[in-house]
Write a protein that holds these residues in place. Structure first.
Motif, PDB file in Angstrom:
ATOM      1  N   LEU A  30       5.661  -6.690 -10.773  1.00 20.97           N
ATOM      2  CA  LEU A  30       5.675  -6.407  -9.330  1.00 20.97           C
ATOM      3  C   LEU A  30       4.264  -6.269  -8.772  1.00 20.97           C
ATOM      4  N   ILE A  31       3.354  -5.695  -9.563  1.00 21.86           N
ATOM      5  CA  ILE A  31       1.952  -5.613  -9.125  1.00 21.86           C
ATOM      6  C   ILE A  31       1.349  -7.013  -9.016  1.00 21.86           C
ATOM      7  N   ALA A  32       1.655  -7.860 -10.003  1.00 17.25           N
ATOM      8  CA  ALA A  32       1.131  -9.227  -9.978  1.00 17.25           C
ATOM      9  C   ALA A  32       1.629  -9.984  -8.757  1.00 17.25           C
ATOM     10  N   VAL A  33       2.925  -9.833  -8.432  1.00 14.65           N
ATOM     11  CA  VAL A  33       3.470 -10.504  -7.245  1.00 14.65           C
ATOM     12  C   VAL A  33       2.808  -9.956  -5.979  1.00 14.65           C
ATOM     13  N   ALA A  34       2.608  -8.639  -5.932  1.00 12.96           N
ATOM     14  CA  ALA A  34       1.987  -8.028  -4.748  1.00 12.96           C
ATOM     15  C   ALA A  34       0.562  -8.528  -4.539  1.00 12.96           C
ATOM     16  N   VAL A  35      -0.146  -8.786  -5.637  1.00 16.92           N
ATOM     17  CA  VAL A  35      -1.532  -9.235  -5.535  1.00 16.92           C
ATOM     18  C   VAL A  35      -1.608 -10.730  -5.266  1.00 16.92           C
ATOM     19  N   LEU A  36      -0.815 -11.512  -5.996  1.00 13.00           N
ATOM     20  CA  LEU A  36      -0.921 -12.963  -5.927  1.00 13.00           C
ATOM     21  C   LEU A  36      -0.096 -13.579  -4.802  1.00 13.00           C
ATOM     22  N   ASP A  37       1.004 -12.960  -4.458  1.00 14.25           N
ATOM     23  CA  ASP A  37       1.878 -13.511  -3.420  1.00 14.25           C
ATOM     24  C   ASP A  37       2.505 -12.365  -2.619  1.00 14.25           C
ATOM     25  N   PRO A  38       1.694 -11.627  -1.859  1.00 16.82           N
ATOM     26  CA  PRO A  38       2.207 -10.432  -1.168  1.00 16.82           C
ATOM     27  C   PRO A  38       3.333 -10.724  -0.194  1.00 16.82           C
ATOM     28  N   GLY A  39       3.360 -11.918   0.367  1.00 19.59           N
ATOM     29  CA  GLY A  39       4.418 -12.246   1.314  1.00 19.59           C
ATOM     30  C   GLY A  39       5.795 -12.342   0.682  1.00 19.59           C
ATOM     31  N   ASN A  40       5.838 -12.555  -0.618  1.00 21.24           N
ATOM     32  CA  ASN A  40       7.116 -12.712  -1.312  1.00 21.24           C
ATOM     33  C   ASN A  40       7.531 -11.450  -2.066  1.00 21.24           C
ATOM     34  N   TRP A  41       6.693 -10.411  -2.040  1.00 21.87           N
ATOM     35  CA  TRP A  41       6.961  -9.203  -2.834  1.00 21.87           C
ATOM     36  C   TRP A  41       8.260  -8.529  -2.411  1.00 21.87           C
TER      37      TRP A  41
END
Length: 343
Positions: A30-41
């Motif tokens: 979830l941290i990786a998604v928030a950093v790399l693709d925040p719009g999809n988190w």
């Protein structure tokens, strides 16, 4: 602080082990998604949360059922399946293999004791092949993720695979194969005392303090276990749906015919996911083009080749029996996938 200074190796090892837990993986993803693709988190979290909430009712019922079976000593009913004529034993072993409330370590001394007491390898093989495929919690979780038709189909496949393996081994034993299947092994249980032949299940477990304590212990342990693995499974499914192109899945294991089913079975064996994680991920793969037959082959092959199942077989029996176990598992997975696709 003193412990960290005196035992730096142990503290580092503990930290590494903590990072391997499902909870740590969920947070990291979830941290990786928030950093790399925040719009999809938010979409990933919402998808996983809704799926987990939907399956929650199945988790609760599964945990209650499994705790009840363990507290009452219902595994004694499984032991009785290995008494009588060989053909009858094969049928009962295949059937009870899908109902047995054993953990992976309990199976080892249980089966070792049966082989040491002279139970035929054919019946033991029937139990061993069917047991990793289905149990009450897995049945309910599969139904929640893939629907009751798939869950019932998997249960039928489990029993059928057990029967297939049992009768194949029986035929080979008539030709002189597997005369001494068991390695030198001294059974020692790791999850409780061994089953005694004269014991009976205690269905009203709440009347005994020790059994009540066993019920709550199993309820907490299994509840946490299922919750953490299913939470990870649904986060992974959310990533799969969001980032893996559907046409890629369709090209590899989609479409009709035998080739996708064989491919799924061969991929499923080394890429094992435990029976609680696999259904949600397969649901995502099927949405992206994976055929039902390929999904069934993948799940069956993966369950048979699980590390606990293979470790149990390898620790007890000779290499030829181990090889036969894998051959029966992969061939059974392919046949199951083809038949399920036809139905």
């Amino acid at each position: 602080m003193a412990d960290l200074t005196q035992n730096p190796g142990r503290s580092w090892k503990s930290a590494v082990e903590a990072l391997k837990t499902p909870w740590a993986l969920i947070v990291a993803i979830l941290i990786a998604v928030a950093v790399l693709d925040p719009g999809n988190w938010a979409e990933v979290v919402t998808f996983a949360g809704k799926a987990l909430a939907h399956t929650g009712q199945y988790i609760l019922f599964a945990v209650l059922l499994l705790s009840y079976l363990k507290a009452t000593g219902a595994e004694l009913m499984v032991a009785r399946a290995f008494e009588g004529r060989e053909v009858r034993m094969i049928f009962l072993a295949a059937l009870f293999g899908g109902l047995a409330p054993f953990c992976s370590c309990e199976v080892i001394p249980f089966i070792a004791g049966l082989l040491a007491l002279g139970a035929p390898l054919s019946a033991v093989m029937a139990f061993w092949l069917s047991s990793p495929l289905i149990d009450p919690p897995t049945l309910l979780i599969t139904a929640g993720a893939l629907g009751w038709p798939f869950a019932i189909g998997k249960a039928v496949v489990a029993v059928a695979l057990g029967l297939f393996g049992g009768f194949v081994v029986k035929a080979l034993m008539k030709q002189g194969a597997f005369a001494q299947p068991l390695k030198a092994y001294k059974p020692a249980g790791c999850c409780g005392s061994a089953t005694k032949k004269g014991d009976k299940p205690h269905w009203r477990f709440w009347q005994e303090p020790e059994r009540r304590a066993r019920f709550w212990l199993e309820f907490v342990q299994n509840g946490v276990f299922l919750l953490k693995w299913l939470a990870l499974a649904y986060v992974l499914e959310a990533l799969l749906v969001s980032y893996v192109p559907a046409d890629l899945i369709a090209r590899v294991v989609g479409g009709e015919g035998v080739a996708p089913i064989v491919t799924a079975a061969l991929v499923g064996m080394p890429a094992y996911l435990n029976s609680y994680v696999a259904p949600p991920l397969l649901a995502g793969l099927m949405e992206q083009g994976m055929s039902p037959g390929a999904a069934m082959a993948f799940m069956v092959a993966g369950a048979v080749s699980s590390i606990p199942a293979m470790a149990a077989v390898w620790s007890l029996v000779r290499p030829r029996v181990f090889a036969m176990y894998l051959v029966l598992g992969i061939s059974g997975a392919i046949v199951a996938g083809i038949l399920f696709q036809m139905v």
